[in-house]
Design a protein around this motif. Structure first.
Motif, short mmCIF file in Angstrom:
data_model
loop_
_atom_site.label_atom_id
_atom_site.label_comp_id
_atom_site.label_asym_id
_atom_site.label_seq_id
_atom_site.Cartn_x
_atom_site.Cartn_y
_atom_site.Cartn_z
N TRP A 290 7.28 -37.45 -30.42
CA TRP A 290 6.19 -36.72 -29.79
C TRP A 290 6.65 -35.36 -29.28
O TRP A 290 5.93 -34.35 -29.40
CB TRP A 290 5.58 -37.54 -28.66
CG TRP A 290 4.52 -36.79 -27.91
CD1 TRP A 290 4.44 -36.61 -26.57
CD2 TRP A 290 3.38 -36.14 -28.46
NE1 TRP A 290 3.34 -35.88 -26.25
CE2 TRP A 290 2.66 -35.57 -27.40
CE3 TRP A 290 2.90 -35.97 -29.76
CZ2 TRP A 290 1.48 -34.84 -27.58
CZ3 TRP A 290 1.73 -35.25 -29.96
CH2 TRP A 290 1.04 -34.69 -28.88
N THR B 122 4.51 -32.15 -30.52
CA THR B 122 3.64 -31.52 -29.54
C THR B 122 3.29 -30.07 -29.86
O THR B 122 2.12 -29.68 -29.78
CB THR B 122 4.25 -31.61 -28.12
OG1 THR B 122 4.44 -32.97 -27.77
CG2 THR B 122 3.35 -30.95 -27.09
N ALA C 268 -1.44 -34.42 -25.54
CA ALA C 268 -1.98 -35.78 -25.60
C ALA C 268 -2.91 -36.02 -24.42
O ALA C 268 -2.83 -35.35 -23.38
CB ALA C 268 -0.85 -36.79 -25.59
N VAL D 104 0.27 -40.18 -21.88
CA VAL D 104 1.56 -40.65 -22.39
C VAL D 104 2.03 -41.78 -21.48
O VAL D 104 2.28 -41.56 -20.29
CB VAL D 104 2.61 -39.54 -22.43
CG1 VAL D 104 3.96 -40.09 -22.90
CG2 VAL D 104 2.16 -38.39 -23.33
N VAL E 142 1.55 -42.92 -26.92
CA VAL E 142 0.93 -41.61 -26.74
C VAL E 142 -0.52 -41.74 -27.19
O VAL E 142 -0.77 -42.15 -28.33
CB VAL E 142 1.65 -40.52 -27.55
CG1 VAL E 142 0.96 -39.16 -27.35
CG2 VAL E 142 3.12 -40.43 -27.17
#
Length: 278
Positions: free
Chosen positions: A107, A111, A117, A120, A276
């Motif tokens: 992640w 990103t 997101a 998380v 996530v």
């Protein structure tokens, strides 16, 4: 170090190697295992695709991409390569779920290209029970019947909304069908009092190694009475008798009451996951 060119989409020819890696992480990889067993590896009939890292004949890591993205046995080099390939596409999954360090690393690399997101959940203990619950089971917890879907559905919606943070009804009729499928396949448990569900749980994933429980919920008015512990004991005992040699689940680390209930039912931690959510 292998490069992004070492990442390729896998098919039926690689099934033995894929199953070798899935077996190495049978609880973390349970959802991927079930999807492959049900649909195979042909992209035209599967609900996702699986990518591999490593030369042919020596597969090192895999990554499932469907509505959920799950790395399995992913080395640091594999995470770099998977992120490079996945980052070239727009995000299509609704979540990333898997072993904690692999998910967080993946992640962090995605990103900049996928954006922020919604949530998380960085620490989720993965728990496994391999024997009958050492506490009394609630005899009122049972499998739901097909004619009880309307009774179960409001509780399923409440559970999903509370757990995920959004309503499952925003996506249309699909969630109701999911609940109906769980009931009809003998995977949905509940305790009903005065026509209302006060406890529910589902066997969301079943593999040769484990039955993975999800969707555990207690009506807020009934919380604090030990109903979750007795209800989960009933689910564990039935699943071990009828479905699989172990029962597994994962839970948010901050959910202390749930973790206490699972410990009472004989669950032990075997790993840490992360999720996530988008």
């Amino acid at each position: 170090m292998l490069t992004k060119s070492a990442v390729r989409q896998l098919g039926e020819a690689e099934r033995p190697e894929i199953e070798r890696l899935l077996t190495s992480d049978p609880y973390i990889a349970a959802q991927v295992w079930e999807r492959i067993a049900a649909r195979g590896l042909g992209w035209w009939r599967s609900d996702g695709r699986i990518y591999g890292y490593g030369p042919r004949g020596r597969l090192e890591s895999i990554c499932w991409l469907g509505t959920q993205l799950t790395p399995v046995a992913a080395t640091s080099d594999a995470i770099v390569a998977f992120a490079d390939v996945l980052g070239r596409f727009g995000r299509t999954c609704t979540s990333i779920v898997g072993q904690r360090d692999q998910v967080i690393d993946l992640w962090d690399r995605l990103t900049p290209r996928w954006g922020r997101a919604r949530d998380v959940r960085a620490v989720q203990p993965l728990l496994v029970a391999s024997g009958p619950a050492p506490v009394p089971a609630d005899p009122g917890v049972r499998l739901m019947r097909a004619d009880e879907i309307d009774v179960l559905f409001p509780a399923a919606v409440a559970m999903y909304t509370e757990e995920v943070g959004v309503s499952p009804l925003d996506g249309g009729r699909g969630y109701r069908q999911r609940v109906a499928d769980l009931v009809k396949s003998g995977r949905a448990y509940a305790k009903i009092v005065d026509g209302r569900v006060v406890f529910k749980a589902d066997l969301a994933v079943i593999t040769p190694h484990t039955a993975q429980v999800q969707g555990v919920w207690v009506d807020p008015k009934w919380r604090g009475r030990g109903i979750a512990t007795a209800g989960m004991a009933a689910v564990v005992n039935d699943a071990l008798r009828r479905v699989a040699p172990t029962v597994s689940l994962y839970v948010n680390d901050y959910n202390v009451p749930a973790r206490r209930a699972y410990k009472s039912c004989g669950f032990q931690q075997v790993a840490e996951l992360a999720t996530v959510l988008f």
